[in-house]
Structures are given as C-alpha cells and as structure tokens.
Design an enzyme around this catalytic site. Structure first.
Site, PDB file in Angstrom:
ATOM      1  N   LYS A  22      48.174  76.270  51.844  1.00  0.00           N
ATOM      2  CA  LYS A  22      47.937  75.327  52.955  1.00  0.00           C
ATOM      3  C   LYS A  22      46.879  75.891  53.897  1.00  0.00           C
ATOM      4  CE  LYS A  22      50.728  75.195  56.787  1.00  0.00           C
ATOM      5  NZ  LYS A  22      49.946  75.241  58.037  1.00  0.00           N
ATOM      6  N   ASN A  23      47.079  77.131  54.337  1.00  0.00           N
ATOM      7  CA  ASN A  23      46.207  77.662  55.389  1.00  0.00           C
ATOM      8  C   ASN A  23      44.793  77.960  54.906  1.00  0.00           C
ATOM      9  OD1 ASN A  23      48.224  77.391  57.196  1.00  0.00           O
ATOM     10  ND2 ASN A  23      48.702  79.563  57.399  1.00  0.00           N
ATOM     11  N   CYS A 118      52.461  74.842  71.421  1.00  0.00           N
ATOM     12  CA  CYS A 118      53.030  74.633  70.092  1.00  0.00           C
ATOM     13  C   CYS A 118      54.535  74.808  70.186  1.00  0.00           C
ATOM     14  CB  CYS A 118      52.381  75.555  69.073  1.00  0.00           C
ATOM     15  SG  CYS A 118      53.340  76.913  68.511  1.00  0.00           S
ATOM     16  N   ARG A 123      49.739  78.637  72.551  1.00  0.00           N
ATOM     17  CA  ARG A 123      48.819  79.158  71.526  1.00  0.00           C
ATOM     18  C   ARG A 123      47.417  78.729  71.943  1.00  0.00           C
ATOM     19  NH1 ARG A 123      50.871  77.543  65.649  1.00  0.00           N
ATOM     20  NH2 ARG A 123      49.095  78.713  64.872  1.00  0.00           N
ATOM     21  N   ASP A 306      54.102  84.732  59.594  1.00  0.00           N
ATOM     22  CA  ASP A 306      54.638  83.522  58.957  1.00  0.00           C
ATOM     23  C   ASP A 306      55.800  83.816  58.009  1.00  0.00           C
ATOM     24  OD1 ASP A 306      52.874  81.977  60.341  1.00  0.00           O
ATOM     25  OD2 ASP A 306      51.511  81.598  58.672  1.00  0.00           O
ATOM     26  N   ARG A 398      55.357  69.807  56.052  1.00  0.00           N
ATOM     27  CA  ARG A 398      53.987  70.111  56.479  1.00  0.00           C
ATOM     28  C   ARG A 398      53.394  71.227  55.621  1.00  0.00           C
ATOM     29  NH1 ARG A 398      53.375  71.795  62.343  1.00  0.00           N
ATOM     30  NH2 ARG A 398      51.298  71.928  61.473  1.00  0.00           N
TER      31      ARG A 398
HETATM   32  C1  UD1 Z   1      46.875  81.000  61.647  1.00  0.00           C
HETATM   33  C2  UD1 Z   1      47.852  80.327  60.712  1.00  0.00           C
HETATM   34  C3  UD1 Z   1      49.279  80.542  61.175  1.00  0.00           C
HETATM   35  C4  UD1 Z   1      49.561  82.032  61.353  1.00  0.00           C
HETATM   36  C5  UD1 Z   1      48.497  82.681  62.240  1.00  0.00           C
HETATM   37  C6  UD1 Z   1      48.638  84.191  62.324  1.00  0.00           C
HETATM   38  C7  UD1 Z   1      46.590  78.423  59.925  1.00  0.00           C
HETATM   39  C8  UD1 Z   1      46.407  76.951  59.924  1.00  0.00           C
HETATM   40  N1  UD1 Z   1      47.578  78.906  60.695  1.00  0.00           N
HETATM   41  O1  UD1 Z   1      47.036  80.387  62.915  1.00  0.00           O
HETATM   42  O2  UD1 Z   1      50.155  80.006  60.189  1.00  0.00           O
HETATM   43  O3  UD1 Z   1      50.816  82.205  61.960  1.00  0.00           O
HETATM   44  O4  UD1 Z   1      47.177  82.399  61.720  1.00  0.00           O
HETATM   45  O5  UD1 Z   1      48.539  84.756  61.072  1.00  0.00           O
HETATM   46  O6  UD1 Z   1      45.898  79.144  59.240  1.00  0.00           O
HETATM   47  N2  UD1 Z   1      44.795  83.531  70.026  1.00  0.00           N
HETATM   48  C9  UD1 Z   1      44.267  83.503  71.297  1.00  0.00           C
HETATM   49  N3  UD1 Z   1      43.186  82.687  71.529  1.00  0.00           N
HETATM   50  C10 UD1 Z   1      42.623  81.931  70.553  1.00  0.00           C
HETATM   51  C11 UD1 Z   1      43.171  81.984  69.248  1.00  0.00           C
HETATM   52  C12 UD1 Z   1      44.255  82.805  69.019  1.00  0.00           C
HETATM   53  O7  UD1 Z   1      44.740  84.167  72.202  1.00  0.00           O
HETATM   54  O8  UD1 Z   1      41.646  81.223  70.822  1.00  0.00           O
HETATM   55  C13 UD1 Z   1      45.969  84.401  69.746  1.00  0.00           C
HETATM   56  C14 UD1 Z   1      47.206  83.642  69.305  1.00  0.00           C
HETATM   57  O9  UD1 Z   1      47.939  83.151  70.392  1.00  0.00           O
HETATM   58  C15 UD1 Z   1      47.931  84.703  68.503  1.00  0.00           C
HETATM   59  C16 UD1 Z   1      46.800  85.505  67.874  1.00  0.00           C
HETATM   60  O10 UD1 Z   1      45.642  85.200  68.632  1.00  0.00           O
HETATM   61  O11 UD1 Z   1      48.681  85.528  69.351  1.00  0.00           O
HETATM   62  C17 UD1 Z   1      46.524  85.213  66.430  1.00  0.00           C
HETATM   63  O12 UD1 Z   1      46.390  83.822  66.266  1.00  0.00           O
HETATM   64  P1  UD1 Z   1      45.437  83.196  65.160  1.00  0.00           P
HETATM   65  O13 UD1 Z   1      45.143  84.218  64.127  1.00  0.00           O
HETATM   66  O14 UD1 Z   1      44.285  82.551  65.834  1.00  0.00           O
HETATM   67  O15 UD1 Z   1      46.358  82.056  64.555  1.00  0.00           O
HETATM   68  P2  UD1 Z   1      45.939  80.628  64.042  1.00  0.00           P
HETATM   69  O16 UD1 Z   1      44.592  80.677  63.423  1.00  0.00           O
HETATM   70  O17 UD1 Z   1      46.209  79.622  65.100  1.00  0.00           O
END
Ligand code: UD1
Length: 429
Positions: A22-23, A118, A123, A306, A398
C-alpha cells in the site's frame, strides 16, 4: 458496516501470498502526474486507500483503470487540468498530500487540503511545505488549503531535520523537474521511498544515491511514462508472521523481500520463533513458549512503527512482561484500551507501553480505531478464548487486502458480517 467475527484458539498453517505494498503504491501513483502518457503499475493492491488516490487522480483529470484480478493500475495523464486535492479526500487519506510535489513541479500550481489531525494524534506536514518553499515555491495557507505556485522550481539543498517518508517522497517528486541540482539530506530510506526513486529514475529522472540518506537530483525538463513492479507489502507480511507466531502455527509467506523485513524476523527469532528463509518466501513457526522481547520502533531498517500494535498483541502471549517504545509517533495507543477489553494487561507511559504477560485473552466486542490497531485486534482475537467481534473493519480495508479470506485459508475461523451501528461517528484518519 462490516465486522469480523473470530473464534480464537486455532493455530494457523499453510501458505499465503503477500499483496502489493500500500505505502509504495500511493507515491508511485502520484508520481505519474509528473509526465504525460500512460503508466502501468503492476501488483497494485485492491485496497480502499488505493481507490481513494485513484479517485483523487480522476478529479485531477487522469484516466485511471484498475484490474482487481491482474492487479494492474493504469494511469493516463493526458488530460490533467484540475490541480486540486479536496478536503473530502485528503481527510480520508493523508497520503493524498503526495500530489502536492508532482502537481507543483509539472503544472506550476497546486491546491491541496491540509490533512488535519490523524486518529492517534497530530501528524504535521510542515516538512513537506518547507521543502517546497526551499525549492522556490510561493506557499499560502488559504481556507485550510496549501496553495503552492511556481512556474519552474529551482534546485536547492534540503536537509530534513527528521527522517520523513512522506516529505522525502513529496520533495523528491518536486525536485526531479526543478531547474538545476537538488540535494536531499537525511532522506528516508524506507523501501517504499527507494521504490519511488527507482520509479522516477525509470521515468528519466537523474538521481544519485538511491537507497542512501543523501539523494542528489539533477532536474530535467521532461519525464516519460513507465511500467513498474510494485513491492510486496512488508507490513502485511509482518502481520502474517506474527499471526503464525502467536497462534503457535506454521505459515509460509510468499512474495517476500527478506531485506525489507529483517527487523521483524530478528525480533521474532528472539521471541523463540523458527524462521526459514527461501527464495522470496519465509516460513515462520511459532514456539511453544514465547519469550518476552522489548522493542523500540525506529526508521528503516529499524522495527517499523506500523508493526507496533501487532507486536503488543503478540507480547500479551509471552511468558513474561515486556515493553515497547514508539520513537516515531508518541501517542499511537488507540488499540491499547481495546486490547484491554480482550483481557490484555497494558499500561502506557508517554511513548512507552508496558505489557504484563502472560495474559489469557478472552473474546469480546472491540472497535477498530485505525488501520494497524485493527490488525492487532484481529491477531489478539485469533489467540483469544471464545468469540471476538471486531467492529468497523473499514479501517482495516484501507490497508489489508482480503485479510479475513487469507487468514481463513490458513485455518482461522473468521468471517465478515454486516451490522448496523446506531451512532455513526466521523472517521477521519
Ligand atoms: C508513512 C507511512 C505510515 C508510517 C510512517 C512512518 C505512508 C502512506 N504512510 O507515513 O504508515 O507509519 O511513514 O514509518 O507511507 N513529521 C513531521 N512533519 C512532517 C512530516 C512528518 O513532523 O512534515 C513527523 C511525523 O509526525 C512522525 C515522523 O515525522 O513523527 C515520521 O513521519 P513520516 O515518515 O513523515 O510518516 P508518513 O510519511 O506520514
């Protein structure tokens, strides 16, 4: 709505094939916006999140066809004309924000709803926005939308303060069409990002350092459509591995890339499981006595956040207490009170959860609250005495393809049934 009804206590045995990731499929689909023509993404899973993104691409003007049998996703981008991701879709799935970078880079404008909170806490998407700004975009926040504009982005050096899967993917997709060189430092190296990088390279992007934390991009004027094989879903694989282990079963999973699940395999071996690795397959045999194993989640190649909820369910069956610390999300504990309804003995303290084990899980009615929480409740239900009903499994749909059918093929007693809910709550994720 649908619920799962599970009669617990049966060991799982047999062979099951992992679905496509999915991701990984979500950023690949968004990346199609970067070039004109028809793309094919093989092994795209038949999942709600994939359909949500397909609908978003249709709103943007793409022709999207999906073959749920052959798992081919065809995206034609010849008529892209609407550069917006509306709130109705982004609130359903945060990963919709992946269209920001491609739309901005290729069409010079994008209007993408901010996702909001979320299910398990804040997030932010500040790193996505900051990255676009550093590539020269003018960004306004207007009526809950990110409004980004720039005729042609300009390459830059971007150092992410923390490793983010989504921000790396989004900024990378923007940088490949920017003028000049971009250097992305502290880039995420999750397999899904590596796949995206390879996809972009197959489209003609010039990227050095693929698979490392430093990506150097020479922006190009045009990219071209491509065909691509999606990855297997490492979180689905990990969930089956735990299902085998905690029911003391013996399950072989096919369509596996071992390097992507190393941390999960290592932790299962420490818990006493027997693991046999074959050619794109892995066999997991659950131990008679499950040893307690403490876990700290981390970015790849560490133990994935995850899998945190599923690991807690597993550790309730260990011979002694353990703990799990989630370093990625500090408040991802929605599954904890639901697992407690099944008689798990858990206590959270900040970003740590302590698991008092062994606990005799007992069937009950429980509620899915988010995708991986649902998976943990199903795992607990498989190990519980009696009947467990997991409500609101749309969360599960999902991200897990036909999970109940796959588990039933391994001998689980699990069925999907309809039910009426009297109070309907909003379901933002
Ligand atoms: C992706 C995955 C999700 C997984 C996560 C961490 C998808 C669709 N989802 O989510 O299943 O749990 O990686 O492996 O691929 N952060 C910030 N600012 C930002 C972006 C992120 O502070 O602009 C923080 C987040 O709150 C979190 C950390 O960075 O603490 C990592 O998040 P991130 O790797 O960005 O997760 P996603 O890409 O949203």
């Amino acid at each position: 709505m649908d619920k799962f009804v599970i009669q617990g206590g049966r060991p799982l045995n047999g062979t099951v094939a992992a679905s496509g990731s999915k991701n990984a499929s979500l950023p690949l689909m968004a990346a199609a916006l970067l070039a004109r023509g028809t793309f094919t993404i093989h092994h795209t899973p038949d999942l709600q999140d994939v359909h949500t993104l397909a609908n978003l691409l249709r709103i943007i003007g793409c022709r999207v066809q999906y073959d749920p049998v052959g798992k081919d996703m065809l995206i034609n981008t010849e008529n892209v004309h609407h550069f917006e991701a509306p709130y109705e879709l982004v609130k359903k799935m945060r990963a919709s924000i992946y269209v920001l970078g491609p739309l901005l880079a290729r069409y010079g404008e994008a209007r993408v709803s901010l996702p909001g909170g979320c299910a398990w806490g804040p997030r932010p998407v500040d790193l996505h926005i900051e990255g676009m700004k550093q590539l020269g975009a003018d960004i306004d926040l207007d009526g809950g939308y990110i409004v980004a504009r720039k005729d042609r982005l300009i390459g830059n050096r971007i150092k992410f303060p923390i490793s983010s899967v989504g921000a790396t993917g989004n900024v990378l997709m923007a940088a490949v069409l920017a003028r000049g060189e971009s250097v992305l430092e502290n880039a995420a190296i999750e397999p899904e990002i590596v796949a995206l990088t390879q996809f972009l390279a197959a489209m003609g992007a010039k990227i050095d350092g693929i698979g490392t934390r430093k990506l150097t991009v020479q922006g190009v004027d045009h990219l071209y459509p491509t065909h691509f094989d999606n990855l297997p879903d490492r979180i689905e694989i990990g969930t089956f591995m735990i299902a085998a282990a905690m029911t003391r079963g013996d399950v072989t999973i096919t369509n596996v890339i071992h390097e992507q699940i190393e941390a999960i395999s290592e932790h299962l071996i420490r818990a006493g499981c027997t693991i046999e690795k074959g050619d794109r397959r892995i066999r997991v045999k659950g131990p008679e006595t499950i040893s307690p194993v403490n876990v700290i989640t981390d970015v790849f190649p560490g133990f994935p956040t995850d899998m945190q909820a599923q690991w807690i369910a597993f550790m309730t069956q260990a011979s002694g207490p353990s703990s799990i610390v989630d370093q990625i999300y500090f408040d991802r504990w929605k599954h904890v009170p639901e697992l407690e309804r099944l008689n798990a003995k858990l206590r959270t303290d900040g970003n740590m959860c302590k698991i008092d084990a062994p606990a005799t899980l007992k069937g009950a009615q429980v509620m899915s609250t988010d995708l991986r929480a649902s998976a943990s409740l199903i795992l607990a239900g498989l190990a519980a005495k009696g009947t467990t009903e997991v409500l609101r499994v749309y969360h599960l749909d999902r991200g897990y393809e036909k999970l109940e059918l796959k588990l039933a093929s391994l001998g689980a007693e699990i069925t999907r049934e309809k039910y009426e809910e009297f109070v309907k709550l909003d379901t933002e994720e």
